[in-house]
Design a protein around this motif. Sequence first.
Motif, PDB file in Angstrom:
ATOM      1  N   PHE A  36      12.891  60.601  29.603  1.00 31.01           N
ATOM      2  CA  PHE A  36      13.564  59.636  30.469  1.00 31.01           C
ATOM      3  C   PHE A  36      13.847  58.345  29.713  1.00 31.01           C
ATOM      4  N   ASN A  37      15.007  57.750  29.997  1.00 30.58           N
ATOM      5  CA  ASN A  37      15.353  56.415  29.523  1.00 30.58           C
ATOM      6  C   ASN A  37      15.484  55.459  30.704  1.00 30.58           C
ATOM      7  N   ILE A  38      15.289  54.175  30.442  1.00 32.90           N
ATOM      8  CA  ILE A  38      15.501  53.147  31.460  1.00 32.90           C
ATOM      9  C   ILE A  38      16.919  52.598  31.343  1.00 32.90           C
ATOM     10  N   TYR A  39      17.607  52.520  32.487  1.00 33.28           N
ATOM     11  CA  TYR A  39      18.952  51.965  32.554  1.00 33.28           C
ATOM     12  C   TYR A  39      18.953  50.751  33.487  1.00 33.28           C
ATOM     13  N   ARG A  40      19.976  49.917  33.325  1.00 29.66           N
ATOM     14  CA  ARG A  40      20.209  48.873  34.318  1.00 29.66           C
ATOM     15  C   ARG A  40      21.701  48.785  34.611  1.00 29.66           C
ATOM     16  N   ALA A  41      21.991  48.368  35.842  1.00 26.78           N
ATOM     17  CA  ALA A  41      23.381  48.237  36.278  1.00 26.78           C
ATOM     18  C   ALA A  41      23.475  47.066  37.242  1.00 26.78           C
ATOM     19  N   PRO A  42      24.648  46.425  37.370  1.00 23.24           N
ATOM     20  CA  PRO A  42      24.812  45.362  38.358  1.00 23.24           C
ATOM     21  C   PRO A  42      24.483  45.864  39.753  1.00 23.24           C
ATOM     22  N   VAL A  43      23.899  45.021  40.585  1.00 18.82           N
ATOM     23  CA  VAL A  43      23.391  45.459  41.879  1.00 18.82           C
ATOM     24  C   VAL A  43      24.493  45.963  42.807  1.00 18.82           C
ATOM     25  N   LEU A  44      25.710  45.477  42.667  1.00 22.95           N
ATOM     26  CA  LEU A  44      26.806  45.920  43.521  1.00 22.95           C
ATOM     27  C   LEU A  44      27.653  47.008  42.871  1.00 22.95           C
ATOM     28  N   GLY A  45      27.129  47.597  41.780  1.00 23.42           N
ATOM     29  CA  GLY A  45      27.829  48.692  41.131  1.00 23.42           C
ATOM     30  C   GLY A  45      28.416  48.285  39.794  1.00 23.42           C
ATOM     31  N   GLY A  46      28.473  49.227  38.884  1.00 24.78           N
ATOM     32  CA  GLY A  46      28.991  48.973  37.543  1.00 24.78           C
ATOM     33  C   GLY A  46      28.444  50.027  36.603  1.00 24.78           C
ATOM     34  N   THR A  47      28.886  50.000  35.360  1.00 20.59           N
ATOM     35  CA  THR A  47      28.468  50.999  34.380  1.00 20.59           C
ATOM     36  C   THR A  47      27.030  50.760  33.944  1.00 20.59           C
ATOM     37  N   PRO A  48      26.133  51.734  34.149  1.00 18.59           N
ATOM     38  CA  PRO A  48      24.748  51.565  33.710  1.00 18.59           C
ATOM     39  C   PRO A  48      24.650  51.520  32.186  1.00 18.59           C
ATOM     40  N   LYS A  49      23.727  50.708  31.691  1.00 21.36           N
ATOM     41  CA  LYS A  49      23.490  50.600  30.253  1.00 21.36           C
ATOM     42  C   LYS A  49      22.023  50.902  29.948  1.00 21.36           C
ATOM     43  N   THR A  50      21.789  51.619  28.856  1.00 20.65           N
ATOM     44  CA  THR A  50      20.427  51.939  28.443  1.00 20.65           C
ATOM     45  C   THR A  50      19.731  50.690  27.920  1.00 20.65           C
TER      46      THR A  50
END
Length: 266
Positions: free
Chosen positions: A62-76
Amino acid sequence: DGKYVLTVMNDKGLNSLWLRNVATGSDTQIVAPSATIASVAFSPDGNYIYFRKAENAIASVFNIYRAPVLGGTPKTVEQDVDSTFTFSPDGRRMAYIRGNDPEVGKYRLLSANLDGSDEKVLYIAPMKGLARFLSWSSDGKKIAYPEFQPVGAFGGINLFDIDSGKIQLLTFPDKAPTEVVFSASGDGLFVIYRQKGPNFTRGQIGYLTLADGQLRPISRDTNSYATLSLSADGKTLATVQQKAVSNFYVLPGQGSAAADINPIAS
């Protein structure tokens, strides 16, 4: 701020992320269906969502991702993470666990900046059963995570001290904690635990008072609970209630065609 709940939805083996507005009950998909998602959280400032997603077909990496709270492209932001992640109260760091890397048979408690940079080793220990859930105390001094069947006990909770780098182990003779969340005051932990005995499969919610080490039940029912999170104001818990449904069948002793088998109780 307690206004939204982030939820993983499972649909035909694919996982998506949905944002629910608590006041209106409306749901919005913010991450499209994809591979297994194992952990989710809001960033401390509420601007991002963080989640842990499987990188292979058997969901072992598993990797951790983050994305803007209202939607957007997730980044590792971090790779090869074997536990949930927890944020420091000042919102600058996150902590997580990595097992069997780089040493097989050992786990590492790690911390990093929220973008994954400046990763540091906090603690290294033998793997007795990898802890999957962590929680950082509100004063920033401790990180808690379960210990599976410590010596002489049925279950336990590790309290890692940031300043000293040492572990305090709290043990329980008849309860096995599986998930922990520090209270807003920091003087206790909300816990999902399993009771020794015939009801072991039913995860229940309890509260552990650190002053006396007593784990007291909050829920006492025939359902089971999984995942636990606390709103930022410390007043509301969110969890998933699980209900199991079973059917009992009777058929002639000499056997029968599947079409002739009828359930008589459920």
